[in-house]
Structures are given as structure tokens and as C-alpha cells.
Design a protein around this motif. Structure first.
Motif, PDB file in Angstrom:
ATOM      1  N   SER A 527       0.881  -1.282  -0.220  1.00 54.87           N
ATOM      2  CA  SER A 527       0.300   0.314   0.291  1.00 54.87           C
ATOM      3  C   SER A 527       0.844   1.212  -0.059  1.00 54.87           C
ATOM      4  O   SER A 527       1.932   1.006  -0.145  1.00 54.87           O
ATOM      5  N   SER A 528       0.396   2.361  -0.058  1.00 48.29           N
ATOM      6  CA  SER A 528       0.763   3.699  -0.162  1.00 48.29           C
ATOM      7  C   SER A 528       0.402   4.162   1.116  1.00 48.29           C
ATOM      8  O   SER A 528      -0.769   4.118   1.890  1.00 48.29           O
ATOM      9  N   LEU A 529       1.338   5.410   1.959  1.00 50.70           N
ATOM     10  CA  LEU A 529       1.111   6.220   2.714  1.00 50.70           C
ATOM     11  C   LEU A 529       0.206   5.712   4.296  1.00 50.70           C
ATOM     12  O   LEU A 529      -0.957   5.567   4.726  1.00 50.70           O
ATOM     13  N   VAL A 530       0.607   5.028   4.213  1.00 50.69           N
ATOM     14  CA  VAL A 530       1.275   3.384   5.834  1.00 50.69           C
ATOM     15  C   VAL A 530       0.430   4.541   6.908  1.00 50.69           C
ATOM     16  O   VAL A 530       1.782   4.539   7.404  1.00 50.69           O
ATOM     17  N   PRO A 531       0.222   4.050   7.565  1.00 53.17           N
ATOM     18  CA  PRO A 531      -0.244   4.835   9.078  1.00 53.17           C
ATOM     19  C   PRO A 531       1.020   4.142  10.309  1.00 53.17           C
ATOM     20  O   PRO A 531       0.683   2.736  10.503  1.00 53.17           O
ATOM     21  N   VAL A 532       1.656   4.483  10.203  1.00 53.14           N
ATOM     22  CA  VAL A 532       2.628   4.263  11.555  1.00 53.14           C
ATOM     23  C   VAL A 532       2.962   4.810  12.796  1.00 53.14           C
ATOM     24  O   VAL A 532       3.114   6.438  12.209  1.00 53.14           O
ATOM     25  N   ASP A 533       2.560   4.275  13.869  1.00 55.70           N
ATOM     26  CA  ASP A 533       2.734   4.517  15.384  1.00 55.70           C
ATOM     27  C   ASP A 533       4.109   4.546  15.674  1.00 55.70           C
ATOM     28  O   ASP A 533       4.121   3.460  16.110  1.00 55.70           O
ATOM     29  N   TYR A 534       4.460   5.436  16.241  1.00 58.45           N
ATOM     30  CA  TYR A 534       5.125   5.254  17.253  1.00 58.45           C
ATOM     31  C   TYR A 534       4.976   5.932  18.772  1.00 58.45           C
ATOM     32  O   TYR A 534       4.658   7.129  18.764  1.00 58.45           O
ATOM     33  N   THR A 535       5.313   5.278  19.956  1.00 60.62           N
ATOM     34  CA  THR A 535       5.688   5.799  21.090  1.00 60.62           C
ATOM     35  C   THR A 535       7.556   5.238  21.801  1.00 60.62           C
ATOM     36  O   THR A 535       7.655   4.307  21.619  1.00 60.62           O
ATOM     37  N   LYS A 536       7.380   5.901  22.863  1.00 61.06           N
ATOM     38  CA  LYS A 536       8.303   5.502  23.937  1.00 61.06           C
ATOM     39  C   LYS A 536       7.650   3.980  24.612  1.00 61.06           C
ATOM     40  O   LYS A 536       6.606   4.278  24.731  1.00 61.06           O
ATOM     41  N   ILE A 537       8.637   3.289  24.464  1.00 56.44           N
ATOM     42  CA  ILE A 537       8.561   1.570  25.068  1.00 56.44           C
ATOM     43  C   ILE A 537       7.655   1.433  26.132  1.00 56.44           C
ATOM     44  O   ILE A 537       6.936   0.391  26.333  1.00 56.44           O
ATOM     45  N   ARG A 538       7.954   2.438  27.148  1.00 57.48           N
ATOM     46  CA  ARG A 538       7.293   2.406  28.533  1.00 57.48           C
ATOM     47  C   ARG A 538       5.709   2.759  28.418  1.00 57.48           C
ATOM     48  O   ARG A 538       5.316   2.322  29.599  1.00 57.48           O
ATOM     49  N   LEU A 539       5.205   3.480  27.293  1.00 61.44           N
ATOM     50  CA  LEU A 539       3.567   3.462  27.380  1.00 61.44           C
ATOM     51  C   LEU A 539       3.222   2.363  26.476  1.00 61.44           C
ATOM     52  O   LEU A 539       2.101   2.330  26.424  1.00 61.44           O
ATOM     53  N   VAL A 540       4.212   1.315  26.169  1.00 59.94           N
ATOM     54  CA  VAL A 540       3.438   0.306  25.556  1.00 59.94           C
ATOM     55  C   VAL A 540       3.387  -0.897  27.049  1.00 59.94           C
ATOM     56  O   VAL A 540       4.364  -1.254  27.583  1.00 59.94           O
TER      57      VAL A 540
END
Length: 578
Positions: A527-540
Motif C-alpha cells: 500500500s501507499s501512505l501506511v500509518p505507522v504509530d510510534y511512542t516510547k516503549i514504556r507506554l506500551v
């Protein structure tokens, strides 16, 4: 296929260096492939001989092939007759895609004997045959050809070897421009196109190379013979320019001669062996994974279909339960109009106080019940539907999680390497989807490997980026490998890899490269323009009792990335124990 007689000629020319070398080991990693470990003076190479129905070929390989614990019978026979032997000659039969390898070996009595390996590259009819060249008797072949399969020849142990049927075509390396002109004139009389005419007239010419000849001639029939003769002169003199071209449609083509008629990104190689290794490595690996995971894929697809149908029925039940309040209202209206009913009535007209205009409505009754029992009947129906709504809502959530889990495992199979398969199979055993295979007594007490091998990339800024390619690896990357200051990435609302940037500080380029890896190793790869989330791993965090690979997170930001395979290939990577 691109592996025509000219490509085979280039390969055989390069393989002349193994003449005089010793075959140290022989493996049969798959049903259709043999790997010869060849050691000579100052070099050691692995030579792949493949009779795969869709990818037959021979070339040096650096790919790590798994050696089966129990070698197939054909492999054992090759070891008996060829292992430890000396390669005496490698030859091509004319311009055909048939390659012979002569091996001199000492038999059980210590006497020297000559054996011949014949690789027939013929698409789905490809074969690898071991025979005695003096008697012509077949010892065995990787694929048996019975009279039921072919009326022309039989390839079975003990039979006399018969080569594939001749095509009665000219050898292009011995043909002249006049021969090409005559072939075109003959074909023109029959209405054939120029490329087809060349393929029909000359042995070993693929449609791809025929199109190249016509293209270089500008489509002119008069110019084709001269171009044909010039290209064949290059092949005769072993002046090759191996390359792979990725055209705009995403299809790849390769050849030993330069393909000027195929537009796109061109990758050149110093040898034909390197070219084929690069072209087939991913394809062969994906094919091997498909072969070994057919049962898992079918199971997961069936389970997904079953859960999707279950979800549809649950939603239908929920829609029906949404009308529960209607029965409570009817029960209350009947309670307010008990004086207007008596046992034996089949219906009653009551005033609906819940509506502004207070219309008169008709309510159905059970004539066997008293007025109060009829009212209670509607209350009970309301309570039952209200309770079922809560239960069905929970079942819908559970089924949706189940479907998401099954899709995540299927995604893991899509990106799996042969080394990843057993991890996925073990996960499905642990989750109860498949039974544990019967193993040896000593296997039962073995401790599960709690440190899987993880694919680790290095960003252009020198920062390590870990990629989990299945749920087992995802759990390890997220729950055990990551440090509080590391950054975690995952595609939004779709199955994919857990990606970890192992650094507290990094630049924008590293973040975008990690996001590209997350998008590439996900369901959104194409696909194109795939949404990728990122955050600090302590919040996972992983909820208690959640299935493998499932986490929840907050504090995320989102990047929109179009997966770039070329970028993924340029990043250095290694598989290592985390």
C-alpha cells in the motif's frame, strides 16, 4: 523463462573453474534441489542444482540451506557415487538447457568409475539424472518419469537414459545472418511475428532474447539478421553483461546479454552466477516457506473464515437484542391496563403513554395466561435480551480479537524465513490450534527457546533497529528487549511487526527508516501512505491474558509511510540472538 540456452552457456563457461575440484559434501535441502559443496585449490563454493518445476536452474549459492536430518534416497545415492569425487568436466549440450557434470569417483572396491549428473532445465518437466555414461543406464533421478507421464521416454532406475526429444531447430551459435533471414522469410509466409519466428527457428533462444533482437533492429525485418548475428557473436565469444532489470510494473527480468528493450531500474553483475543468485534467492526462499507452511496457512484461513461467519451471526443477534427496550415498554403498558384484560384474550388495545400523541396500540397476548402473567412474560423477554446483549457484546469483542490474532499469524507467515517457521508452529501449538507432533522421548523435556533470533537493521545514522517478524519475536522485542527510553513502532490498525529503535537519541532519518521497516513488514507492504504509530516503549503494555503479539499503547504520534523495498535492501542487517 529468462534462463535460456545463452544464459546456460554463460553459466557453464563460469563453471569451468570447478573442473578438477572435489565434491566434499552433498545435501538435498528440498524435494527438487541438490547442493554440492565443491572444494578446489584456493576456493570453496556451493553449487545449486535445481529441478524445481517453476524455478529450475544451476548456479553458485551463498544461501544457507537447511540440511535434513534424514537425507532422501536420491541424496544418499549421490553421496555413494559422487561424494569425494573429482569433477572432470562441465558441459552444455549444444545450445540446449541441458548441462552435464562428469564426476570420477572410487567405488567400494577402490576402482575409479565415472558418473554423470545431467540437469535438464525444462520448466515443469525439469529433472536431475544420475547415470553411468559408459552404459547409459540410469542409477536414479530426482523425479521419476513413468510411461504414464511420457510416451517418449522413461526415466527410472535401471533403464537406459534417453535425452529429451530434439526440437529440430538450428544452433544459434553456429547459424549465420543468412540462416536468420531464411527463418524470418519462412515464418512470414506462415504469418508469425518476428520474435516468435526466431524462437521457432533457433534452439535456446527465449522470447525475451528474441524481443531484444527485434528491438535492436528497430522492428525492421531486414535488420534482424545482422543484429542476430552480432548478438550471437557476443555469446560465442563469451562477452556477457549479466543484469537484472526491474520494470515499472514491478516485474524483474534477467539475462546474460544486455536487455535494452526493458525499461526500468538496472542492476549489473560481474558474473552470471551472482546474477541468478540475486534473482532467485528471495523467490526460492518464499517458495520454500510456502511449501513448509501449506498446512498452517490453510488452518489459519479456515479459522479466520469460521470466526468471520461467527462475527456476522453475533452482530445479527446484537441487532435483534437492541430492541429489548420495546418489550419493557409493552410490559409496563400491560401492567397499567390490567383492568382492560382477562384470561383468554388474544390481544388488547392500550394507550401508549410513551408517545406524545398517546396513540392506541394493539398488544398480542397469550390466551392461556392471566393479565399479570402476560405482562411478566414481556418483562422476562426484556431481561433475557438485555442480558444476551451484554454477553454477545463480549463475544463480539473476543471474536474480533481472535480474527486480529489469526491475521497477525498469517502476516508472520508472509514475512517468514525458513528459520522462523518452527517458532510460528510452536506458537500455534501453545495456543491449541494444532497438536504437538510426536517427538522422541528426549524432546518432551526440552525447554522452550525464550530468546528467539531477531532481525536487526542498522540505520544510516548507525542506530540499531530490531524487527519482530512473528508474534513470538514481537513479544520478545517489546516486552523483554526494549529499554524505557527506546522508541517502539507499529502500523496503525493492521497486522505487522513490532519495531524497536534501540537508542534514547536519534535523528529524523533513523525514525523514518524504522517507520519504513514497520510498514514494509506489515499487511500494508503493497500500500501507499501506511500509518505507522510510534511512542516510547514504556507506554506500551501487554494486557494480562492477551494472546501473543497483542499490546496496547498510548502517547503515540503517527507517520504516513509508503514502503520502500529498495531502502530496506540498502540498510545493513543481521539476524542475531537478542
Amino acid at each position: 523463462m529468462s534462463l535460456d540456452g545463452i544464459v546456460a552457456r554463460a553459466l557453464v563457461h563460469e563453471l569451468q573453474e570447478i573442473a578438477g575440484a572435489r565434491i566434499a559434501k552433498i545435501y538435498q535441502p528440498t524435494e527438487h534441489e541438490i547442493v554440492l559443496h565443491i572444494r578446489g585449490q584456493g576456493f570453496g563454493r556451493k553449487l545449486l542444482l535445481s529441478a524445481h518445476p517453476s524455478m529450475p536452474r544451476l548456479h553458485y549459492t551463498e544461501q544457507p540451506w537447511a540440511n535434513p536430518q534424514e537425507p532422501p534416497m536420491f541424496c544418499m545415492l549421490l553421496r555413494k557415487h559422487c561424494e569425494g569425487g573429482i569433477v572432470e568436466a562441465v558441459r552444455q549440450l549444444g545450445a540446449e538447457r541441458i548441462v552435464e557434470i562428469d564426476v570420477r569417483h572410487r567405488d567400494e572396491l577402490g576402482d575409479l568409475s565415472l558418473k554423470r549428473l545431467v540437469l535438464e532445465i525444462m520448466g515443469r518437466h525439469s529433472n536431475l539424472v544420475l547415470l553411468d555414461p559408459q552404459t547409459g543406464i540410469v542409477h536414479d533421478s530426482i523425479r521419476h518419469v513413468t510411461p504414464a507421464i511420457s510416451s517418449y521416454r522413461v526415466v527410472l532406475p535401471g533403464t537406459r537414459y534417453v535425452p529429451p526429444p530434439a526440437q529440430d531447430k538450428l544452433d544459434p551459435l553456429e547459424a549465420t545472418a543468412a540462416d536468420a533471414k531464411l527463418a524470418l522469410e519462412t515464418a512470414a509466409a506462415g504469418g508469425s511475428a518476428l520474435p516468435g519466428a526466431l524462437v521457432e527457428a533457433f534452439t535456446g533462444l527465449s522470447p525475451l532474447l528474441a524481443k531484444e533482437i527485434v528491438y535492436r533492429a528497430g522492428g525492421s525485418e531486414e535488420a534482424v539478421p545482422a543484429v542476430f548475428a552480432a548478438l550471437m557473436a557476443e555469446a560465442a565469444a563469451h562477452r556477457y553483461a549479466p543484469s537484472i532489470v526491474l520494470d515499472p510494473s514491478g516485474r524483474t527480468q534477467f539475462h546474460a546479454l544486455t536487455l535494452t528493450h526493458v525499461p526500468g531500474e538496472r542492476r549489473e553483475f560481474v558474473s552470471m552466477n551472482e546474477c541468478l543468485e540475486a534473482y532467485y534467492t528471495d523467490k526460492a526462499e518464499r517458495d520454500l516457506v510456502r511449501q513448509r507452511t501449506v498446512d498452517l496457512t490453510r488452518l489459519l484461513q479456515n479459522e479466520t473464515v469460521k470466526n468471520v461467519k461467527k462475527l456476522e451471526k453475533l452482530r445479527q443477534t446484537l441487532n435483534e437484542a437492541e430492541g429489548a427496550d420495546k418489550y419493557r415498554r409493552l410490559g409496563e403498558l400491560l401492567t397499567a391496563h390490567l383492568y382492560a384484560m382477562s384470561k383468554g384474550d388474544k390481544q388488547v388495545e392500550v394507550t401508549d403513554y410513551y408517545e406524545e400523541d398517546q396513540p392506541t396500540i394493539r398488544v398480542q397476548l397469550d390466551p392461556l395466561l392471566t393479565p399479570n402473567e402476560n405482562a411478566q412474560r414481556y418483562f422476562r423477554k426484556y431481561t433475557k435480551m438485555k442480558n444476551s446483549r451484554e454477553v454477545v457484546t463480549e463475544q463480539i469483542d473476543e471474536t474480533e480479537r481472535e480474527i486480529a490474532y489469526l491475521e497477525s499469524v498469517l502476516q508472520g507467515l508472509d514475512t517468514a524465513t525458513p528459520a522462523d517457521i518452527e517458532e510460528i508452529r510452536a506458537e500455534l501449538m501453545e495456543q491449541g490450534y494444532i497438536r504437538a507432533r510426536g517427538g522422541r522421548k528426549g524432546d518432551r523435556g526440552k525447554k522452550k527457546n525464550d530468546r528467539p533470533a531477531i532481525l536487526c537493521y542498522t540505520s544510516s545514522e548507525g542506530v540499531p533497529i530490531y524487527v519482530g517478524k512473528n508474534n513470538t519475536q514481537n513479544d520478545y522485542v517489546t516486552n523483554r528487549l526494549g529499554q524505557p527510553s527506546d522508541t517502539w513502532l507499529h502500523t496503525k490498525d493492521m497486522p505487522g511487526s513490532h519495531v524497536l529503535i534501540r537508542a534514547a537519541e536519534f535523528g529524523e532519518q533513523t525514525l523514518r527508516e524504522a517507520a519504513n521497516l514497520a510498514a514494509y513488514y506489515s499487511k500494508g507492504k503493497e500500500s501507499s501512505l501506511v500509518p505507522v504509530d510510534y511512542t516510547k516503549i514504556r507506554l506500551v503494555r501487554k494486557p494480562s491474558g492477551a494472546k501473543p503479539g497483542y499490546v496496547i499503547y498510548d502517547g503515540q504520534k503517527t507517520l504516513f509511510i509508503t514502503p520502500d523495498e529498495a531502502l530496506v535492501r540498502t540498510l545493513p542487517s543481521v539476524v542475531k540472538k537478542a
